[in-house]
Design a protein around this motif. Structure first.
Motif, mmCIF file in Angstrom:
data_model
loop_
_atom_site.group_PDB
_atom_site.id
_atom_site.type_symbol
_atom_site.label_atom_id
_atom_site.label_comp_id
_atom_site.label_asym_id
_atom_site.label_seq_id
_atom_site.Cartn_x
_atom_site.Cartn_y
_atom_site.Cartn_z
ATOM 1 N N PHE A 39 0.994 -1.476 0.337
ATOM 2 C CA PHE A 39 -0.431 -0.052 -0.196
ATOM 3 C C PHE A 39 0.798 1.052 -0.394
ATOM 4 O O PHE A 39 0.222 2.053 -0.783
ATOM 5 N N VAL A 40 1.627 1.309 0.417
ATOM 6 C CA VAL A 40 2.516 2.738 1.175
ATOM 7 C C VAL A 40 3.603 3.005 -0.584
ATOM 8 O O VAL A 40 3.757 3.907 -0.987
ATOM 9 N N GLY A 41 3.905 1.327 -1.250
ATOM 10 C CA GLY A 41 5.038 1.541 -2.329
ATOM 11 C C GLY A 41 4.373 1.300 -4.000
ATOM 12 O O GLY A 41 4.666 1.934 -4.436
ATOM 13 N N ILE A 42 3.330 0.295 -3.746
ATOM 14 C CA ILE A 42 3.261 0.105 -5.229
ATOM 15 C C ILE A 42 1.201 -0.127 -5.640
ATOM 16 O O ILE A 42 1.226 0.833 -6.529
ATOM 17 N N GLU A 43 0.893 0.228 -4.748
ATOM 18 C CA GLU A 43 -0.453 0.735 -4.725
ATOM 19 C C GLU A 43 -0.829 2.310 -6.244
ATOM 20 O O GLU A 43 -1.232 3.260 -5.310
ATOM 21 N N GLN A 44 -0.856 2.227 -7.070
ATOM 22 C CA GLN A 44 -1.030 3.090 -8.070
ATOM 23 C C GLN A 44 -1.128 2.780 -9.050
ATOM 24 O O GLN A 44 -0.369 1.175 -9.853
ATOM 25 N N GLY A 45 -1.453 3.175 -9.917
ATOM 26 C CA GLY A 45 -1.911 2.686 -11.678
ATOM 27 C C GLY A 45 -2.333 1.525 -11.995
ATOM 28 O O GLY A 45 -2.967 1.513 -11.398
ATOM 29 N N ALA A 46 -1.380 0.643 -12.659
ATOM 30 C CA ALA A 46 -1.860 -0.333 -13.600
ATOM 31 C C ALA A 46 -1.764 -1.770 -12.515
ATOM 32 O O ALA A 46 -2.972 -2.582 -12.638
ATOM 33 N N GLU A 53 -7.567 7.721 -6.488
ATOM 34 C CA GLU A 53 -6.196 8.483 -5.901
ATOM 35 C C GLU A 53 -6.338 8.168 -4.494
ATOM 36 O O GLU A 53 -5.646 8.773 -4.273
ATOM 37 N N THR A 54 -7.542 8.296 -3.878
ATOM 38 C CA THR A 54 -7.626 7.893 -2.323
ATOM 39 C C THR A 54 -6.745 6.850 -1.679
ATOM 40 O O THR A 54 -6.178 7.733 -0.095
ATOM 41 N N VAL A 55 -6.030 6.355 -1.654
ATOM 42 C CA VAL A 55 -5.080 5.542 -1.153
ATOM 43 C C VAL A 55 -3.381 6.138 -1.271
ATOM 44 O O VAL A 55 -2.739 6.223 -0.671
ATOM 45 N N HIS A 56 -3.809 6.122 -2.674
ATOM 46 C CA HIS A 56 -2.525 7.288 -2.983
ATOM 47 C C HIS A 56 -2.392 8.769 -2.444
ATOM 48 O O HIS A 56 -1.129 9.031 -1.657
ATOM 49 N N GLU A 57 -3.682 9.581 -2.117
ATOM 50 C CA GLU A 57 -3.297 10.362 -1.274
ATOM 51 C C GLU A 57 -2.880 10.186 0.189
ATOM 52 O O GLU A 57 -3.021 11.098 0.950
ATOM 53 N N TRP A 58 -3.929 9.369 0.874
ATOM 54 C CA TRP A 58 -3.640 8.927 2.220
ATOM 55 C C TRP A 58 -2.734 8.512 2.763
ATOM 56 O O TRP A 58 -1.951 9.015 3.869
ATOM 57 N N LEU A 59 -1.850 7.585 1.747
ATOM 58 C CA LEU A 59 -0.207 7.039 1.868
ATOM 59 C C LEU A 59 1.101 7.785 1.319
ATOM 60 O O LEU A 59 1.732 8.145 1.378
ATOM 61 N N HIS A 60 0.629 9.930 0.661
ATOM 62 C CA HIS A 60 1.459 10.099 -0.440
ATOM 63 C C HIS A 60 2.966 10.534 0.739
ATOM 64 O O HIS A 60 3.811 10.370 -0.002
ATOM 65 N N ASP A 61 2.382 11.807 1.689
ATOM 66 C CA ASP A 61 3.429 11.638 2.687
ATOM 67 C C ASP A 61 4.649 10.267 2.987
ATOM 68 O O ASP A 61 5.420 10.671 3.399
ATOM 69 N N ARG A 63 4.960 7.951 1.391
ATOM 70 C CA ARG A 63 5.906 7.288 0.305
ATOM 71 C C ARG A 63 6.936 8.251 0.183
ATOM 72 O O ARG A 63 8.344 7.831 0.093
ATOM 73 N N HIS A 64 7.133 9.511 0.661
ATOM 74 C CA HIS A 64 8.242 10.329 0.675
ATOM 75 C C HIS A 64 8.899 9.928 1.600
ATOM 76 O O HIS A 64 10.293 10.434 1.315
ATOM 77 N N LEU A 65 9.095 9.810 2.881
ATOM 78 C CA LEU A 65 9.272 9.851 3.213
ATOM 79 C C LEU A 65 10.283 8.657 3.620
ATOM 80 O O LEU A 65 11.279 8.538 3.704
ATOM 81 N N LEU A 66 9.560 7.416 3.424
ATOM 82 C CA LEU A 66 10.573 6.264 2.642
ATOM 83 C C LEU A 66 10.643 5.685 1.043
ATOM 84 O O LEU A 66 11.972 5.144 1.739
ATOM 85 N N GLY A 67 11.152 6.553 0.524
ATOM 86 C CA GLY A 67 11.718 7.358 -0.409
ATOM 87 C C GLY A 67 11.507 6.869 -1.717
ATOM 88 O O GLY A 67 11.707 6.301 -2.147
ATOM 89 N N PHE A 68 10.216 6.150 -2.074
ATOM 90 C CA PHE A 68 9.315 5.618 -3.507
ATOM 91 C C PHE A 68 9.011 7.170 -3.353
ATOM 92 O O PHE A 68 8.246 7.815 -3.345
ATOM 93 N N PRO A 69 8.964 6.725 -4.473
ATOM 94 C CA PRO A 69 8.905 8.335 -5.865
ATOM 95 C C PRO A 69 7.165 7.887 -6.739
ATOM 96 O O PRO A 69 7.040 6.470 -6.564
ATOM 97 N N CYS A 70 6.829 8.940 -6.446
ATOM 98 C CA CYS A 70 4.955 8.773 -7.092
ATOM 99 C C CYS A 70 4.509 9.567 -7.961
ATOM 100 O O CYS A 70 3.257 9.900 -8.818
ATOM 101 N N HIS A 71 5.549 10.685 -8.000
ATOM 102 C CA HIS A 71 4.819 12.006 -9.284
ATOM 103 C C HIS A 71 6.395 12.180 -10.142
ATOM 104 O O HIS A 71 7.073 11.763 -9.255
#
Length: 71
Positions: A39-46, A53-61, A63-71
């Motif tokens: 959910f933090v690293g992969i839940e978006q896109g295909a 974008e609900t899950v993406h928005e809830w976990l957005h910060d 993702r960045h804190l853990l170093g996952f790019p999302c945009h």
């Protein structure tokens, strides 16, 4: 000034935990860690389980804190 004596007692013995008792908890922790990683690293896109974008928005910060790019 009065001094009181503190009796020295042996530390309480801790019984070891067997691997058969620990295995279900280790499996639960591993599954929980994989779900959180998904959910933090992969839940978006295909690979999205949920539409939008609900899950993406809830976990957005997170993702960045853990170093996952999302945009």
């Amino acid at each position: 000034m009065a001094h009181t004596a503190v009796s020295a007692s042996a530390p309480a013995a801790v019984a070891p935990i067997s691997l058969s008792a620990l295995a279900p908890w280790a499996a639960f922790a591993a599954v929980l860690a994989l779900v959180l990683l998904y959910f933090v690293g992969i839940e978006q896109g295909a690979t999205a389980v949920f539409q939008g974008e609900t899950v993406h928005e809830w976990l957005h910060d997170g993702r960045h804190l853990l170093g996952f790019p999302c945009h």
